[in-house]
Design a protein around this motif. Structure first.
Motif, short mmCIF file in Angstrom:
data_model
loop_
_atom_site.label_atom_id
_atom_site.label_comp_id
_atom_site.label_asym_id
_atom_site.label_seq_id
_atom_site.Cartn_x
_atom_site.Cartn_y
_atom_site.Cartn_z
N ALA A 259 0.85 -1.19 0.00
CA ALA A 259 0.00 0.00 0.00
C ALA A 259 0.89 1.24 0.00
O ALA A 259 2.06 1.20 0.39
CB ALA A 259 -0.91 0.01 1.22
N PHE A 260 0.30 2.35 -0.43
CA PHE A 260 1.07 3.60 -0.45
C PHE A 260 0.14 4.78 -0.29
O PHE A 260 -1.07 4.70 -0.58
CB PHE A 260 1.88 3.73 -1.74
N SER A 261 0.69 5.87 0.17
CA SER A 261 -0.04 7.13 0.29
C SER A 261 0.88 8.27 -0.10
O SER A 261 1.96 8.44 0.49
CB SER A 261 -0.54 7.32 1.73
N ARG A 262 0.47 9.03 -1.10
CA ARG A 262 1.28 10.17 -1.56
C ARG A 262 1.16 11.37 -0.63
O ARG A 262 2.08 12.17 -0.51
CB ARG A 262 0.83 10.61 -2.96
N ASP A 263 0.02 11.52 -0.01
CA ASP A 263 -0.31 12.77 0.69
C ASP A 263 0.15 12.75 2.15
O ASP A 263 -0.66 12.86 3.08
CB ASP A 263 -1.81 13.02 0.59
N GLU A 264 1.44 12.59 2.35
CA GLU A 264 2.00 12.54 3.69
C GLU A 264 2.96 13.70 3.92
O GLU A 264 3.54 14.24 2.97
CB GLU A 264 2.75 11.22 3.91
N ALA A 265 3.13 14.06 5.17
CA ALA A 265 4.12 15.07 5.55
C ALA A 265 4.85 14.60 6.79
O ALA A 265 4.27 13.91 7.64
CB ALA A 265 3.45 16.41 5.82
N LYS A 266 6.14 14.92 6.88
CA LYS A 266 6.96 14.57 8.04
C LYS A 266 7.26 15.84 8.83
O LYS A 266 7.72 16.84 8.26
CB LYS A 266 8.26 13.91 7.60
N MET A 267 6.97 15.81 10.12
CA MET A 267 7.22 16.97 10.97
C MET A 267 8.15 16.56 12.11
O MET A 267 8.00 15.47 12.68
CB MET A 267 5.90 17.51 11.52
N THR A 268 9.11 17.43 12.43
CA THR A 268 10.07 17.14 13.49
C THR A 268 10.18 18.32 14.44
O THR A 268 10.45 19.45 14.03
CB THR A 268 11.47 16.84 12.91
N LEU A 269 9.95 18.05 15.72
CA LEU A 269 10.20 19.03 16.77
C LEU A 269 11.65 18.83 17.24
O LEU A 269 12.00 17.76 17.74
CB LEU A 269 9.24 18.84 17.93
N VAL A 270 12.47 19.84 17.05
CA VAL A 270 13.90 19.76 17.36
C VAL A 270 14.15 20.26 18.78
O VAL A 270 13.64 21.30 19.19
CB VAL A 270 14.72 20.60 16.35
N SER A 271 14.94 19.46 19.51
CA SER A 271 15.37 19.82 20.87
C SER A 271 14.20 20.04 21.81
O SER A 271 14.03 21.10 22.43
CB SER A 271 16.28 21.07 20.84
#
Length: 417
Positions: A259-271
């Protein structure tokens, strides 16, 4: 009499000719000796048209009136289907949600089932009616108002009726002839599966496969409703995939689908401060903002102490790309309110999620190793990994998504499904 539930989606009832085609399939089951409950969607494109009319009429619309308008699409189809069956000599009548009644919560636009009493429909079957044509996607609140069930609500209606009436099977008619090992538009080697377990279908549906709505699969798994997904436009014996309990599947492949999903986003809270309760401080505000968080990874921050006096960590998670703005606002508000402290919020909206799913993973080692080796061979870099008992998901750069799907399909030899 034995009973079947048959559900026809919007493309299957898009015009009068297709309604007649669907009615012939219902007639064939009646001739085989079944009583039939038919669940219908609105004719293709009608729901979007009705939603558009509501939004043009009222920017800040009353959700109760929204449901009253939008539910009317299914009412039209139900009446037309009943008329066509009557013309074919099949005793049938239409039912709107309030007539059954389909009792739901009062959450307009996303109502959930409370109960479906059998008495009214059973009484009509006892009088000699062979088909009950029920408008999908709708119900009745305790306040006596029409409700709608949200996206894919007609699938969920069909499964709920199959459970309530102890149906022999629930057939979901759509424009595809079953569940494939992956999207044939991405991998020409994709193969249709004859059977798939509830757990596998639920994972595939939640990970991007559009064949069945997730809520409908959850309901089918809970009540052991045997589901068949098949095309309205294919009369061959090979038409359809049965979604069933894994005990019905003689020998499960290690991996059943990609399966796959194109509509993804990666978010990172730093420190972020590394302390007890920090995860709650982050994901609580996201939940309150209605953000659907999926993959979560916590690791030692590259900045080590940053601007903080104690240990810090980085927190990475994925969200649907259309919820990024909402997530950013929730995190900024949490920072301003002192709920959580972090140095920076990084967002990457150019990622995709690719997953392999299979109940055979429970008893087979080396699945992750094979998956990662296949991606490495194509120079596909993995950003985030998440696993469950029958699933491995990775976030990768979106431009490599189709390559990754094809590589994994080949690596697990799914063309032999």
């Amino acid at each position: 009499m034995p009973l079947l539930v048959m559900k026809f989606g919007g493309t299957s009832v898009a015009d009068l000719a297709r309604i007649e085609n669907a009615a012939k399939k219902v007639q064939a089951e009646v001739e085989r000796g079944y009583d039939v409950i038919v669940i219908v969607s609105a004719m293709s494109g009608k729901t979007n048209e009705l939603v558009g009319w509501v939004e043009q009429t009222s920017k800040l619309y009353d959700a109760r009136e929204y449901d009253a308008v939008v539910a009317s699409g299914e009412n039209v189809t139900a009446g037309l289907m009943a008329l066509r069956l009557q013309e074919m000599g099949v005793p049938a009548r239409s039912w709107q949600g309030w007539q059954v009644p389909i009792n739901t919560t009062s959450a307009h636009g996303s109502a959930r089932f409370i109960s479906i009493p059998r008495d009214n429909i059973d009484a009509k079957f006892a009088e000699g009616f062979k088909v009950a044509v029920v408008a999908g996607f709708q119900g009745l609140s305790a306040e006596g108002r029409i409700t709608t069930l949200g996206r894919g609500g007609s699938d969920t209606t069909a499964v709920a009726f199959a459970a309530a009436f102890s149906a022999e099977r629930c057939d979901i008619y759509t424009d595809v002839d079953g569940v494939y090992t992956t999207d044939p538009r991405v991998s020409p080697k994709a193969r249709k599966l004859d059977k798939i377990a509830f757990e596998e279908m639920l994972e595939l549906a939640s990970l991007g496969a559009k064949v069945l709505q997730t809520r409908s699969v959850e309901l089918a798994m809970r009540y052991k409703v045997r589901l068949r997904v098949l095309s309205s436009f294919d009369d061959s014996e090979n038409n359809g995939t049965l979604v069933c309990d894994e005990e019905e599947i003689m020998e499960s492949k290690v991996v059943s689908g990609v399966a796959f999903s194109r509509d993804e986003a990666k978010m990172t809270l730093v420190s972020v401060e590394d302390r007890p309760g920090v995860a709650s401080a982050i994901f609580g505000p996201l939940a309150e903002a209605g953000v659907n968080v999926d993959m979560i990874v916590q690791n030692i921050s590259e900045k080590n102490y940053g601007t903080h006096t104690g240990a810090v960590t980085d927190m990475t998670f994925s969200v649907p790309v259309n919820q990024v703005a909402r997530a950013q606002k929730a995190m900024k508000d949490a920072l301003d309110a002192g709920i959580v402290k972090y140095d920076e919020l990084l967002t990457d909206t150019d990622v995709a999620k690719v997953s392999v799913v299979g109940i055979g993973m429970r008893s087979q080692v080396g699945v992750a190793a094979k998956m990662f080796a296949a991606l490495a061979a194509e120079n596909v870099n993995i950003k985030v990994i998440a696993t469950s008992e029958i699933k491995i998901s990775v976030l990768i750069d979106r431009k490599y998504m189709e390559l990754a799907v094809q590589a994994l399909h080949d690596a697990f030899e799914l063309e032999k499904a």
